[in-house]
Design a protein around this motif. Structure first.
Motif, mmCIF file in Angstrom:
data_model
loop_
_atom_site.group_PDB
_atom_site.id
_atom_site.type_symbol
_atom_site.label_atom_id
_atom_site.label_comp_id
_atom_site.label_asym_id
_atom_site.label_seq_id
_atom_site.Cartn_x
_atom_site.Cartn_y
_atom_site.Cartn_z
ATOM 1 N N GLY A 104 16.467 -67.406 -38.172
ATOM 2 C CA GLY A 104 17.594 -66.510 -37.917
ATOM 3 C C GLY A 104 17.480 -65.815 -36.577
ATOM 4 N N ARG A 105 16.295 -65.384 -36.218
ATOM 5 C CA ARG A 105 16.087 -64.743 -34.911
ATOM 6 C C ARG A 105 16.327 -65.721 -33.763
ATOM 7 N NH1 ARG A 105 10.704 -61.005 -34.643
ATOM 8 N NH2 ARG A 105 11.363 -59.301 -36.005
ATOM 9 N N ILE A 106 15.812 -66.919 -33.914
ATOM 10 C CA ILE A 106 15.999 -67.931 -32.869
ATOM 11 C C ILE A 106 17.488 -68.233 -32.692
ATOM 12 C CG2 ILE A 106 15.573 -70.339 -32.238
ATOM 13 C CD1 ILE A 106 13.071 -68.668 -31.920
ATOM 14 N N ARG A 107 18.187 -68.365 -33.790
ATOM 15 C CA ARG A 107 19.636 -68.614 -33.709
ATOM 16 C C ARG A 107 20.346 -67.473 -32.986
ATOM 17 N NH1 ARG A 107 23.538 -67.075 -38.481
ATOM 18 N NH2 ARG A 107 22.660 -65.143 -37.643
ATOM 19 N N ASP A 108 20.005 -66.247 -33.355
ATOM 20 C CA ASP A 108 20.669 -65.079 -32.755
ATOM 21 C C ASP A 108 20.379 -64.949 -31.265
ATOM 22 O OD1 ASP A 108 21.709 -64.498 -35.222
ATOM 23 O OD2 ASP A 108 20.253 -62.911 -35.684
ATOM 24 N N SER A 109 19.239 -65.491 -30.830
ATOM 25 C CA SER A 109 18.878 -65.379 -29.409
ATOM 26 C C SER A 109 19.727 -66.281 -28.527
ATOM 27 C CB SER A 109 17.399 -65.736 -29.224
ATOM 28 O OG SER A 109 17.193 -67.138 -29.354
ATOM 29 N N GLY A 110 20.341 -67.313 -29.106
ATOM 30 C CA GLY A 110 21.160 -68.234 -28.328
ATOM 31 C C GLY A 110 20.363 -69.222 -27.498
ATOM 32 N N ILE A 111 19.050 -69.278 -27.703
ATOM 33 C CA ILE A 111 18.220 -70.187 -26.918
ATOM 34 C C ILE A 111 18.587 -71.639 -27.237
ATOM 35 C CG2 ILE A 111 16.377 -70.260 -28.654
ATOM 36 C CD1 ILE A 111 14.351 -70.351 -26.367
ATOM 37 N N GLU A 112 18.556 -72.508 -26.224
ATOM 38 C CA GLU A 112 18.846 -73.924 -26.437
ATOM 39 C C GLU A 112 17.640 -74.590 -27.085
ATOM 40 O OE1 GLU A 112 19.015 -77.052 -23.206
ATOM 41 O OE2 GLU A 112 21.168 -76.897 -23.682
ATOM 42 N N LEU A 113 17.891 -75.307 -28.148
ATOM 43 C CA LEU A 113 16.801 -75.921 -28.910
ATOM 44 C C LEU A 113 16.639 -77.395 -28.550
ATOM 45 C CD1 LEU A 113 17.506 -74.442 -32.464
ATOM 46 C CD2 LEU A 113 15.751 -73.725 -30.849
ATOM 47 N N PRO A 114 15.442 -77.805 -28.130
ATOM 48 C CA PRO A 114 15.197 -79.215 -27.824
ATOM 49 C C PRO A 114 14.945 -80.049 -29.073
ATOM 50 C CG PRO A 114 13.208 -77.959 -27.441
ATOM 51 C CD PRO A 114 14.270 -76.958 -27.830
ATOM 52 N N PHE A 115 14.882 -79.385 -30.202
ATOM 53 C CA PHE A 115 14.741 -80.031 -31.506
ATOM 54 C C PHE A 115 15.456 -79.155 -32.525
ATOM 55 C CE2 PHE A 115 10.625 -78.017 -30.270
ATOM 56 C CZ PHE A 115 10.751 -76.842 -30.990
ATOM 57 N N ALA A 116 15.748 -79.717 -33.674
ATOM 58 C CA ALA A 116 16.312 -78.919 -34.756
ATOM 59 C C ALA A 116 15.214 -78.064 -35.393
ATOM 60 C CB ALA A 116 16.941 -79.833 -35.805
ATOM 61 N N LEU A 117 15.627 -77.031 -36.094
ATOM 62 C CA LEU A 117 14.707 -76.232 -36.904
ATOM 63 C C LEU A 117 15.105 -76.392 -38.366
ATOM 64 C CD1 LEU A 117 14.493 -72.924 -34.834
ATOM 65 C CD2 LEU A 117 12.764 -74.717 -34.999
ATOM 66 N N GLU A 118 14.141 -76.720 -39.189
ATOM 67 C CA GLU A 118 14.385 -76.824 -40.622
ATOM 68 C C GLU A 118 13.427 -75.917 -41.379
ATOM 69 O OE1 GLU A 118 14.557 -80.675 -42.379
ATOM 70 O OE2 GLU A 118 15.948 -81.487 -40.873
ATOM 71 N N VAL A 119 13.906 -75.401 -42.490
ATOM 72 C CA VAL A 119 13.077 -74.621 -43.403
ATOM 73 C C VAL A 119 13.069 -75.344 -44.744
ATOM 74 C CG1 VAL A 119 12.770 -72.433 -44.614
ATOM 75 C CG2 VAL A 119 13.617 -72.449 -42.251
ATOM 76 N N VAL A 120 11.893 -75.437 -45.356
ATOM 77 C CA VAL A 120 11.788 -76.044 -46.684
ATOM 78 C C VAL A 120 11.041 -75.099 -47.612
ATOM 79 C CG1 VAL A 120 9.699 -77.339 -46.025
ATOM 80 C CG2 VAL A 120 11.034 -78.062 -48.020
ATOM 81 N N ALA A 121 11.621 -74.891 -48.803
ATOM 82 C CA ALA A 121 10.958 -74.168 -49.882
ATOM 83 C C ALA A 121 10.504 -75.214 -50.892
ATOM 84 C CB ALA A 121 11.916 -73.170 -50.527
ATOM 85 N N PHE A 122 9.227 -75.554 -50.828
ATOM 86 C CA PHE A 122 8.722 -76.631 -51.671
ATOM 87 C C PHE A 122 8.770 -76.236 -53.144
ATOM 88 C CE2 PHE A 122 6.529 -77.949 -47.677
ATOM 89 C CZ PHE A 122 7.103 -79.212 -47.586
ATOM 90 N N SER A 123 9.094 -77.216 -53.960
ATOM 91 C CA SER A 123 9.366 -76.974 -55.370
ATOM 92 C C SER A 123 8.125 -76.887 -56.238
ATOM 93 C CB SER A 123 10.258 -78.100 -55.905
ATOM 94 O OG SER A 123 9.597 -79.360 -55.757
ATOM 95 N N ASP A 124 7.048 -77.529 -55.829
ATOM 96 C CA ASP A 124 5.863 -77.566 -56.686
ATOM 97 C C ASP A 124 4.619 -77.773 -55.836
ATOM 98 O OD1 ASP A 124 4.827 -77.900 -59.656
ATOM 99 O OD2 ASP A 124 3.855 -79.461 -58.491
#
Length: 410
Positions: A104-124
């Motif tokens: 969320g902070r990175i998104r709000d900063s407007g910085i150009e991303l050379p890769f995507a950012l993903e978050v995973v909440a592992f199930s087990d």
């Protein structure tokens, strides 16, 4: 702003801790209705941070922030949201929430991303329900074992059936698998689950590697008999033999610098006036290096057979879990160290994790690194788990700086 973010994350840990299968303590297991409720809540927070969300074919909750163009490989951030029985509220969960806050902070900063950012909440990650850890992250890494489908929980429900009950299609599980070219790396923030940061009065640390672990179901078999009527020279007491082995496990572990634990021991038939004829117990053995772990297992096995022979007992061991030691990527370690230095710690601590983590599975598909956060007394897997708000604030800052370091280095 940082303190407010830290307080928000602590409040959200409390919200997740309220999602439990028991009214008196926290337990949230794989593919349960509580798992679904936690996924839904985490997905809501991901969307608030600007991520698009989905639940993958293994039940992991995922979110994505695209890079400068759609479809770029992703830097994966995450941890797990399942728990052990009678759990604390920060193990795994805080790592997921830290990852969401950073994106969320990175998104709000407007910085150009050379890769995507993903978050995973592992199930087990914990393996509480079906006895095999890292099911969620192994699915993501594509290292699934088909024989897991036959694992059963305490109610006799198979993993295959649980998938269907949860609304997942086992035939579609490969849809959760990631390829190496999908990812640029994996970062995880986690409470230390040990005393080393607190003993050094430090907030954060770089993880250098994750312990290799092996777990066994052990059985000592003797002969049940009357406690009063059976002389000592005729006894084949399985509990005395098992107890002797427990002490040997401790001695060998200390001597060789590994960590051996017998966490469960049950005697049968279990009468107060009956000599135990069979004892079932567990062994969890961990070490920084696989060679030390395996040599310790050899010595324990040797000791077990010697005890059994001397006492006229039978001994059997079945390996139920194995995870080899994992080295954290050096470049990602340096990024984590740079992130910690940005918080004012000029010489970050670095040490290996005695506990297992999802990175042990994810490393099969992409390089990994970890950031440790101090926890009170080193206590974990217990309701007394506790962290300081100031430490959480420092972790958010260090984590964000780590991601920025990786962005700038591309």
């Amino acid at each position: 702003m940082t303190d407010a973010t830290a307080q928000l994350l602590l409040d959200r840990c409390d919200e997740l801790a309220a999602i439990s299968s028991h009214p008196d303590y926290l337990e949230r297991v794989h593919l349960s209705k509580e798992h679904r409720a936690a996924n839904d809540l985490v997905a809501e927070w991901m969307r608030e941070a600007g991520l698009s969300t989905w639940q993958d074919a293994a039940g992991n909750q995922c979110g994505r922030l695209e890079g400068r163009e759609p479809g770029l490989p992703a830097l994966l951030l995450g941890s797990h949201i399942d728990t052990v029985p009678d759990a604390g509220r920060y193990d795994g969960m805080l790592g997921v929430l830290l990852a969401i806050a950073v994106v969320g902070r990175i998104r709000d900063s407007g910085i150009e991303l050379p890769f995507a950012l993903e978050v995973v909440a592992f199930s087990d990650e914990e393996g509480t329900r079906f006895g095999t850890a890292l099911i969620g992250s192994r699915a993501l890494a594509g290292t699934w074992h088909d024989d897991w489908w036959n694992l059963t929980d305490k109610d006799g429900i198979t993993l295959f059936e649980a998938f269907q009950d949860f609304g997942l299609d086992p035939a579609r599980l490969p849809g959760a698998f990631r390829r190496p070219d999908d990812l640029v790396g994996y970062l995880e923030a986690h409470i230390e689950q040990g005393p080393y940061l607190e003993d050094a009065d430090r907030r954060l640390a770089v993880v250098t590697s994750i312990a290799g672990a092996r777990r066994f179901a052990l059985t000592m078999t003797g002969k049940a008999g009357h406690a009063g009527g059976t002389p000592y020279d005729r006894r084949r007491d399985a509990l005395v033999g098992a107890s002797e082995l427990v002490v040997e496990i401790e001695r060998i572990s200390k001597e060789r610098g590994v960590i051996g634990t017998v966490g469960r021991l049950q005697a049968f038939p279990g009468g107060v006036n009956v000599i135990p004829g069979r004892v079932e117990f567990s062994l969890d053995l961990r070490a920084e290096f696989d060679e030390d772990r395996d040599e310790s297992i050899r010595l324990i096995t040797e000791a077990a057979h010697a005890i059994a022979e001397r006492r006229g007992l039978g001994y059997h061991a079945t390996e139920i879990y194995r995870a080899d030691a994992v080295r954290c990527d050096l470049a990602l370690q340096e990024a984590v160290a740079a992130g910690i230095r940005s918080t004012g710690d000029a010489d970050p601590m670095a040490f290996w994790s005695r506990a297992g983590h999802d990175g042990m599975a994810v490393v099969a598909v992409t390089p990994i690194a970890m950031l440790f956060l101090r926890c009170k007394g080193g206590v974990s897997h217990h309701p007394d788990e506790a962290v300081k708000k100031a430490d959480v604030a420092a972790a958010v800052d260090a984590y964000e700086a780590t991601v920025r370091h990786l962005i700038e280095s591309r």
